[in-house]
Design a protein around this motif. Sequence first.
Motif, short mmCIF file in Angstrom:
data_model
loop_
_atom_site.label_atom_id
_atom_site.label_comp_id
_atom_site.label_asym_id
_atom_site.label_seq_id
_atom_site.Cartn_x
_atom_site.Cartn_y
_atom_site.Cartn_z
N ARG A 1 -0.87 12.97 1.29
CA ARG A 1 -1.22 11.57 1.24
C ARG A 1 -2.61 11.16 1.67
O ARG A 1 -3.11 10.09 1.15
CB ARG A 1 -0.12 11.07 2.44
N SER B 1 12.51 4.36 -6.87
CA SER B 1 11.39 4.31 -6.31
C SER B 1 10.56 5.34 -6.08
O SER B 1 11.32 6.53 -6.23
CB SER B 1 11.56 3.67 -4.68
N ASP C 1 0.76 -0.96 0.08
CA ASP C 1 0.15 -0.01 -0.11
C ASP C 1 0.62 1.18 0.00
O ASP C 1 0.60 2.24 -0.65
CB ASP C 1 -0.72 -0.06 1.15
N ASP C 2 1.97 1.35 0.72
CA ASP C 2 2.89 2.42 0.93
C ASP C 2 3.39 2.87 -0.63
O ASP C 2 3.50 3.85 -0.97
CB ASP C 2 3.98 2.35 1.92
N GLY C 3 3.68 1.48 -1.19
CA GLY C 3 4.36 2.00 -2.75
C GLY C 3 3.31 2.67 -3.57
O GLY C 3 3.66 3.36 -4.32
N ARG C 4 1.99 1.93 -3.50
CA ARG C 4 1.08 2.41 -4.45
C ARG C 4 0.71 3.82 -3.84
O ARG C 4 0.40 4.57 -5.00
CB ARG C 4 -0.07 1.53 -4.12
N VAL C 5 0.42 4.30 -2.74
CA VAL C 5 0.22 5.46 -2.46
C VAL C 5 1.41 6.60 -3.00
O VAL C 5 1.19 7.41 -3.38
CB VAL C 5 0.30 5.61 -0.71
N ALA C 6 2.90 6.08 -2.64
CA ALA C 6 3.94 6.97 -2.95
C ALA C 6 3.73 7.20 -4.73
O ALA C 6 4.01 8.47 -5.30
CB ALA C 6 5.09 6.48 -2.55
N GLN D 1 9.07 6.82 -3.63
CA GLN D 1 9.42 7.80 -2.40
C GLN D 1 10.63 8.35 -2.56
O GLN D 1 10.72 9.65 -2.09
CB GLN D 1 9.28 6.84 -0.92
N ARG E 1 0.91 9.57 -5.42
CA ARG E 1 1.25 11.08 -4.91
C ARG E 1 2.35 11.54 -6.11
O ARG E 1 2.02 12.81 -6.38
CB ARG E 1 2.06 10.97 -3.56
N GLU F 1 -4.97 8.43 -0.15
CA GLU F 1 -5.85 7.38 0.36
C GLU F 1 -7.07 7.30 0.33
O GLU F 1 -7.80 6.43 0.16
CB GLU F 1 -5.24 7.51 1.96
#
Length: 370
Positions: free
Chosen positions: A57, A32, A3-8, A34, A11, A61
Amino acid sequence: MADDGRVARLRLIRTPTIGPVTWCALIARFGSAQAAIDALPDLAARGGGRAPRIADRGAIEREIATTERLGARYLFIDDPDYPPLLAELDNAPVAVTLRGDLALAGRTVVAMVGARNASAAACRFARGLAADLGHEGIVVASGLARGLDTAAHQGSLATGTIGVIASGIDIAFPPENRELQERVADEGLLIAEQPPGSEPLARNFPHRNRVIAGLAVGTVVVEAAPRSGSLITARLAGEAGRDVMAVPGSPLDPRTQGCNQLIRDGATLVQSAADVIEAIRPIDTRMVRSPVSRFDPGRFDPGRFDSGGSAEPEESDRRAIIGLLGPAPVAIDELIRQSDLAPAIVAMALLELELAGRLDRHAGGRVSLG
């Protein structure tokens, strides 16, 4: 993808001044999303501007939650099932939302576009042509607009159709096509580049058109006036190396002047599905049935041109490049020739200028001062 990778990733692509080319260059350079986000302030400062305001962010989300609630999903450019022909575009969309059967985009696809105020005869022809192509195993892609687009989808619903829209995945435009759009999503494939809730703004339609052209081995224009959006799709198809086809019409009808002009300029004249099949088969064999190339972030890396030296531009390099730029778009190759700088230096300097809000990118690998 975590999920963090998809959010970044979202963004980064939702950040102003960062388009598909820049996103890919940043991922190739920093590994990456991020890491690219962390590097933005320094890169923009080197380009002489402030760092772009990175998408919030929390907003991303909420976008993801809305997408999932709508029964849609994201597809990123380096996902293994991203349509290979679309990935060949330098400005291919980094992230799209979709509903339906993505396998349709992996089959032989022909785009069909035309006038919104199309004649009844043209709509009937488009509906029949789409049905005939479908019976030959060809998927038809269009833009779910009034007129010809609607007819193309109606003719190909039973055999395979792809609708590409300029709004969010949850917005139907025109409103009277809401039921048709739902049928395309349920029985075919619906694709949107804009986030959910986005209205179909005029500036988004050329972006939508490039996706339609990029998915297909060729584009058929059935009826189009000069300077219409359908001719933009045809031009983008030609720039991507895909076949351009047009249905001839009466010189007395302004709705057919664009098609007649395309034929005069070398487009394939189409009167039946057999004409389309004859035109695309060499392209189909080369681009679809042979092994296809997947997304390669390395082709966007400014350092790919480097032969051992540094790809970091000096201030004098930036000044030289800015001096060669103006409001008229110019090819990057021309900047390299006239500046006498290494391609890696020019590419990196342009990336910095774009992140600083001082550069605009255009079709065909051209740039201008922002």
